[in-house]
Design a protein around this motif. Structure first.
Motif, mmCIF file in Angstrom:
data_model
loop_
_atom_site.group_PDB
_atom_site.id
_atom_site.type_symbol
_atom_site.label_atom_id
_atom_site.label_comp_id
_atom_site.label_asym_id
_atom_site.label_seq_id
_atom_site.Cartn_x
_atom_site.Cartn_y
_atom_site.Cartn_z
ATOM 1 N N MET A 108 0.392 -1.350 -0.126
ATOM 2 C CA MET A 108 -0.131 -0.011 0.483
ATOM 3 C C MET A 108 1.225 1.229 0.241
ATOM 4 O O MET A 108 0.367 2.468 -0.522
ATOM 5 C CB MET A 108 -0.866 0.130 1.253
ATOM 6 N N LEU A 109 2.300 0.987 0.065
ATOM 7 C CA LEU A 109 2.857 2.194 0.186
ATOM 8 C C LEU A 109 3.781 2.706 -0.781
ATOM 9 O O LEU A 109 3.402 3.419 -0.958
ATOM 10 C CB LEU A 109 4.233 1.885 1.957
ATOM 11 N N ALA A 110 3.433 1.778 -1.393
ATOM 12 C CA ALA A 110 4.339 1.747 -2.632
ATOM 13 C C ALA A 110 3.647 2.602 -3.861
ATOM 14 O O ALA A 110 3.890 2.762 -4.333
ATOM 15 C CB ALA A 110 5.189 0.216 -2.806
ATOM 16 N N SER A 111 2.827 1.972 -3.508
ATOM 17 C CA SER A 111 1.647 2.630 -3.974
ATOM 18 C C SER A 111 0.926 3.911 -4.410
ATOM 19 O O SER A 111 0.760 4.844 -4.683
ATOM 20 C CB SER A 111 0.062 2.019 -4.512
ATOM 21 N N ILE A 112 1.286 4.461 -3.022
ATOM 22 C CA ILE A 112 0.948 6.028 -2.114
ATOM 23 C C ILE A 112 2.511 6.815 -2.994
ATOM 24 O O ILE A 112 2.141 8.103 -3.364
ATOM 25 C CB ILE A 112 1.809 6.384 -1.100
ATOM 26 N N VAL A 113 2.880 6.116 -3.741
ATOM 27 C CA VAL A 113 3.939 6.922 -4.830
ATOM 28 C C VAL A 113 3.975 7.406 -5.822
ATOM 29 O O VAL A 113 4.033 7.975 -6.556
ATOM 30 C CB VAL A 113 5.464 6.278 -5.334
ATOM 31 N N PHE A 114 2.661 7.642 -6.286
ATOM 32 C CA PHE A 114 2.153 7.456 -7.590
ATOM 33 C C PHE A 114 0.825 8.821 -7.262
ATOM 34 O O PHE A 114 1.109 8.815 -7.932
ATOM 35 C CB PHE A 114 0.824 6.340 -7.833
ATOM 36 N N TRP A 115 1.373 9.440 -5.827
ATOM 37 C CA TRP A 115 -0.068 9.862 -5.702
ATOM 38 C C TRP A 115 0.716 11.349 -5.137
ATOM 39 O O TRP A 115 0.679 12.896 -4.962
ATOM 40 C CB TRP A 115 -0.745 9.957 -4.779
ATOM 41 N N LEU A 116 2.067 11.617 -4.982
ATOM 42 C CA LEU A 116 3.260 11.936 -4.617
ATOM 43 C C LEU A 116 3.343 13.114 -5.858
ATOM 44 O O LEU A 116 3.590 12.645 -6.949
ATOM 45 C CB LEU A 116 4.314 11.166 -3.974
ATOM 46 N N PRO A 117 3.962 14.193 -5.954
ATOM 47 C CA PRO A 117 3.651 15.112 -7.296
ATOM 48 C C PRO A 117 5.097 14.596 -7.439
ATOM 49 O O PRO A 117 5.871 14.686 -6.503
ATOM 50 C CB PRO A 117 3.835 17.117 -6.337
ATOM 51 N N PRO A 118 4.611 14.675 -9.000
ATOM 52 C CA PRO A 118 7.034 14.978 -9.633
ATOM 53 C C PRO A 118 7.859 16.206 -9.116
ATOM 54 O O PRO A 118 8.600 15.384 -9.393
ATOM 55 C CB PRO A 118 6.331 15.134 -11.463
ATOM 56 N N GLU A 119 7.190 16.890 -8.897
ATOM 57 C CA GLU A 119 8.418 18.078 -8.050
ATOM 58 C C GLU A 119 8.717 17.672 -6.307
ATOM 59 O O GLU A 119 9.509 18.477 -6.731
ATOM 60 C CB GLU A 119 7.805 19.983 -7.920
ATOM 61 N N CYS A 120 7.951 17.147 -6.037
ATOM 62 C CA CYS A 120 8.353 16.305 -4.916
ATOM 63 C C CYS A 120 10.314 15.775 -5.007
ATOM 64 O O CYS A 120 9.567 14.630 -5.857
ATOM 65 C CB CYS A 120 7.207 15.553 -4.040
ATOM 66 N N GLY A 121 10.245 15.943 -4.179
ATOM 67 C CA GLY A 121 12.380 15.821 -4.284
ATOM 68 C C GLY A 121 12.467 14.381 -3.637
ATOM 69 O O GLY A 121 13.408 13.666 -4.210
ATOM 70 N N GLU A 122 11.290 13.819 -2.490
ATOM 71 C CA GLU A 122 11.739 12.885 -1.682
ATOM 72 C C GLU A 122 10.409 11.966 -2.607
ATOM 73 O O GLU A 122 10.140 10.447 -1.749
ATOM 74 C CB GLU A 122 10.790 12.157 -0.952
ATOM 75 N N LYS A 123 10.393 11.629 -3.557
ATOM 76 C CA LYS A 123 8.844 10.385 -4.719
ATOM 77 C C LYS A 123 9.999 9.268 -4.274
ATOM 78 O O LYS A 123 10.092 7.751 -4.487
ATOM 79 C CB LYS A 123 9.079 11.450 -5.616
ATOM 80 N N LEU A 124 11.027 9.628 -4.938
ATOM 81 C CA LEU A 124 11.962 8.473 -5.357
ATOM 82 C C LEU A 124 12.599 7.670 -4.515
ATOM 83 O O LEU A 124 12.960 6.335 -3.980
ATOM 84 C CB LEU A 124 13.353 8.584 -6.870
ATOM 85 N N SER A 125 13.125 8.441 -3.291
ATOM 86 C CA SER A 125 13.388 8.091 -1.436
ATOM 87 C C SER A 125 12.512 6.906 -1.523
ATOM 88 O O SER A 125 13.108 6.213 -0.662
ATOM 89 C CB SER A 125 14.520 8.890 -1.265
#
Length: 423
Positions: free
Chosen positions: A263-280
């Motif tokens: 479920m946490l892994a799917s939240i990464v799709f809702w983080l905005p692209p300009e969020c710097g912590e999206k990939l980490s």
């Protein structure tokens, strides 16, 4: 009175001296042992039968006391068993009136003949009757022995449905070199209830069934009459155990945390692209699955040629989906960087136009028209790339859960269809 006391003491002393000199027994048990177990009259190495063609019938009652554990890695079943055996030895029978009404006596097993019954599939010490065990002998010549031992036996597990599996384990009792026409084992008709057996926290014992049979291997010898090789099999009793694994431990410690990580892994799709912590964030979830894989590797045996277990496939499904989510996140960041590149190009174009205006090389009216067109194009390109990144995330989120259901539903169907209860 004094003379009478002196005479009494002298009489007792004379009786003690005579008893010691003649070897009189201390009590009836000592007399029985000296008479019945005299090596000149009783041989512990020979079977208690008059006709050598007769077999010694041994009744075996194998009682399962407790299931200590069943290790999935080593595939060893550790159990505490209590064996009750009985047989006849008419050489040791007696008339109770000859021994002051004594009806039974207890002697050590190494003093009488006893069947060397073993747990044939035990890893460690497999003798059921140690030589120092007490044997009860009755006046009818019946012998009974009871011994409690802890055994490690090999149990080959089928772990395709782990942790929702049911396993069949065997305790094989028999003699190693005596054929069935020499020692015949008979299973007791005692039916043991699994509820009365101590079980392990991870396993439920559902049934215990004793089955009589014969060994698979032959005891081969050549006949003295015709010279042909004959095959004789030894008598065996198989105690069939059916154990059902309790899956709660694995559901709470592995499957539930894995579902949360998914479920946490799917939240990464809702983080905005300009969020710097999206990939980490995605990388952190991915490493969580790596740790769970290491835990499973220490708990499970090698699959061999079989299919990986339900739990391994479930973890692999979540592991794969998290890796794909990580790749998609990297792709959306690339799209975001394309937007930044167009912003930089727009700024460079505006700067160059302003330079030309200061130098007077471009007319003012033409300047305004070019600048307006450039700004509109840059905004349109900026909006298109940013929207594309958002659309990719939303579509990936839906596809993520569709793929999750696509992998999960077959696993649930497999558990529901192939999982079984003991007969």
């Amino acid at each position: 009175m004094i003379m009478r006391a002196i005479l009494t003491l002298l009489s007792l002393g004379v009786f003690a001296v005579i008893s010691k000199a003649t070897g009189s027994p201390w009590n009836e048990e000592q007399r029985w042992v000296s008479e019945k177990l005299d090596p000149a009259r009783y041989d512990v190495a020979t079977r208690p039968v008059k006709n050598i063609a007769d077999a010694v019938n041994v009744t075996v009652e194998m009682v399962l006391v407790k299931i200590v554990g069943l290790d999935s890695k080593t595939q060893l079943l550790t159990a505490v068993t209590s064996s009750n055996m009985g047989w006849e030895d008419k050489r040791l029978s007696w008339n109770t009136s000859e021994y002051s009404g004594m009806e039974s006596i207890v002697v050590q097993a190494n003093m009488v003949w006893y069947p060397n019954v073993l747990i044939l599939n035990a890893i460690d010490e497999n003798t059921l009757i140690p030589s120092d065990t007490e044997v009860l002998v009755t006046s009818e010549g019946e012998l009974f022995v009871r011994a409690q031992r802890t055994h490690d036996t090999q149990c080959f597990l089928k772990q395709e449905l782990f942790p929702f599996d049911t396993q069949d384990c065997l305790l094989v009792l028999g003699t190693r070199g005596a054929p069935s026409d020499v020692i015949a084992l008979t299973a007791s008709q005692y039916v043991q209830s699994p509820k009365n057996i101590g079980s392990n926290a991870n396993w439920e014992l559902e049934s215990v069934l004793p089955v009589e049979g014969y060994s698979v291997e032959c005891i081969k010898h050549r006949s003295a009459l015709d010279g042909e090789v004959q095959c004789q099999r030894s008598s065996q009793i198989v105690l069939a155990l059916c154990l059902h694994r309790v899956p709660k431990y694995y559901m709470y410690t592995i499957m539930a945390p894995t579902a949360i990580l998914t479920m946490l892994a799917s939240i990464v799709f809702w983080l905005p692209p300009e969020c710097g912590e999206k990939l980490s964030f995605g990388v952190s979830v991915f490493f969580g699955f790596v740790i769970f894989q290491l835990v499973l590797e220490n708990d499970l045996a090698d699959a061999g040629n079989g299919k990986p277990s339900i739990l391994v496939r479930y973890e692999l499904c979540n592991f794969t989906l998290t890796g794909v989510a990580l790749l998609v996140s990297a792709f959306t960041l690339i799209l975001r960087n394309k937007t930044d590149d167009h912003d930089a190009a727009k700024d460079r174009h505006v700067t160059s136009e302003e330079t030309l205006q200061r130098n007077g090389d471009v007319p003012r009216s033409q300047d305004d028209e070019v600048t307006r067109y450039t700004l509109q194009s840059a905004k349109r390109v900026h909006r298109n790339w940013k929207q594309t990144a958002v659309y990719v995330d939303r579509i990936s989120f839906v596809l993520f859960w569709i793929a999750y259901a696509f992998f999960l539903i077959p696993l649930i169907v497999e558990v529901a269809y192939y999982s079984r209860k003991c007969e």
